[in-house]
Design a protein around this motif. Structure first.
Motif, PDB file in Angstrom:
ATOM      1  N   THR A   1     -41.208 -11.193  13.250  1.00 16.36           N
ATOM      2  CA  THR A   1     -41.558  -9.862  12.433  1.00 16.36           C
ATOM      3  C   THR A   1     -42.790 -10.219  11.786  1.00 16.36           C
ATOM      4  O   THR A   1     -42.962 -11.252  11.021  1.00 16.36           O
TER       5      THR A   1
ATOM      6  N   LYS B   1     -37.054 -13.619  18.117  1.00 17.66           N
ATOM      7  CA  LYS B   1     -37.509 -12.220  17.326  1.00 17.66           C
ATOM      8  C   LYS B   1     -38.398 -12.869  16.157  1.00 17.66           C
ATOM      9  O   LYS B   1     -38.080 -13.559  15.399  1.00 17.66           O
TER      10      LYS B   1
ATOM     11  N   TYR C   1     -40.847  -4.159  20.243  1.00 20.32           N
ATOM     12  CA  TYR C   1     -39.869  -3.313  20.239  1.00 20.32           C
ATOM     13  C   TYR C   1     -39.535  -3.008  18.633  1.00 20.32           C
ATOM     14  O   TYR C   1     -39.230  -3.856  17.879  1.00 20.32           O
ATOM     15  N   ALA C   2     -39.792  -1.776  18.317  1.00 17.61           N
ATOM     16  CA  ALA C   2     -39.534  -1.329  16.768  1.00 17.61           C
ATOM     17  C   ALA C   2     -40.214  -2.187  15.997  1.00 17.61           C
ATOM     18  O   ALA C   2     -39.758  -2.633  14.815  1.00 17.61           O
ATOM     19  N   GLY C   3     -41.450  -2.637  16.238  1.00 18.31           N
ATOM     20  CA  GLY C   3     -42.309  -3.352  15.375  1.00 18.31           C
ATOM     21  C   GLY C   3     -42.131  -4.859  15.470  1.00 18.31           C
ATOM     22  O   GLY C   3     -42.458  -5.775  14.322  1.00 18.31           O
ATOM     23  N   ILE C   4     -41.087  -5.224  16.186  1.00 17.21           N
ATOM     24  CA  ILE C   4     -40.646  -6.500  16.159  1.00 17.21           C
ATOM     25  C   ILE C   4     -41.122  -7.264  17.384  1.00 17.21           C
ATOM     26  O   ILE C   4     -41.069  -6.611  18.522  1.00 17.21           O
TER      27      ILE C   4
ATOM     28  N   TYR D   1     -40.992  -9.818  20.278  1.00 13.20           N
ATOM     29  CA  TYR D   1     -40.186 -11.035  20.989  1.00 13.20           C
ATOM     30  C   TYR D   1     -40.733 -11.750  21.692  1.00 13.20           C
ATOM     31  O   TYR D   1     -41.306 -11.343  22.816  1.00 13.20           O
TER      32      TYR D   1
END
Length: 92
Positions: free
Chosen positions: A39, A37, A27-30, A32
């Motif tokens: 990165t 979370k 989700y949005a480059g992250i 999970y």
């Protein structure tokens, strides 16, 4: 590969939850994983992810991302090809 002990501990804690491919989301480059979370651009998180890559379920999830990406790119090309054809028609 040298992995910091605390990152190995984090990865093993995630793996202890026995995440399957449905517990891995992008989700949005992250990324999970089992609610954690992570990165890719963060070195400690990247180490955790590198350890997780040894798990086959995590690998299945990554394959799912690749398959979805390939399918979406094919859908995109249909529209790009149509736009190119329309530009050629308009120029003629």
């Amino acid at each position: 590969m040298n992995v910091k002990p605390e990152n190995l501990t984090r990865a093993l804690a995630i793996l202890r939850t026995e995440p399957d491919e449905f517990d891995v989301m992008l989700y949005a480059g992250i990324i999970y994983v089992a609610g954690q979370k992570l990165t890719l651009g963060e070195p400690d998180d990247a180490e955790v992810l590198s350890v997780l890559m040894a798990d086959k379920e995590f690998g299945f999830a990554v394959s799912g991302f690749e398959n979805a990406s390939n399918t979406l790119r094919k859908m995109q090309m249909v529209w790009c090809d149509a736009a190119t054809a329309m530009k050629k028609e308009a120029a003629a």
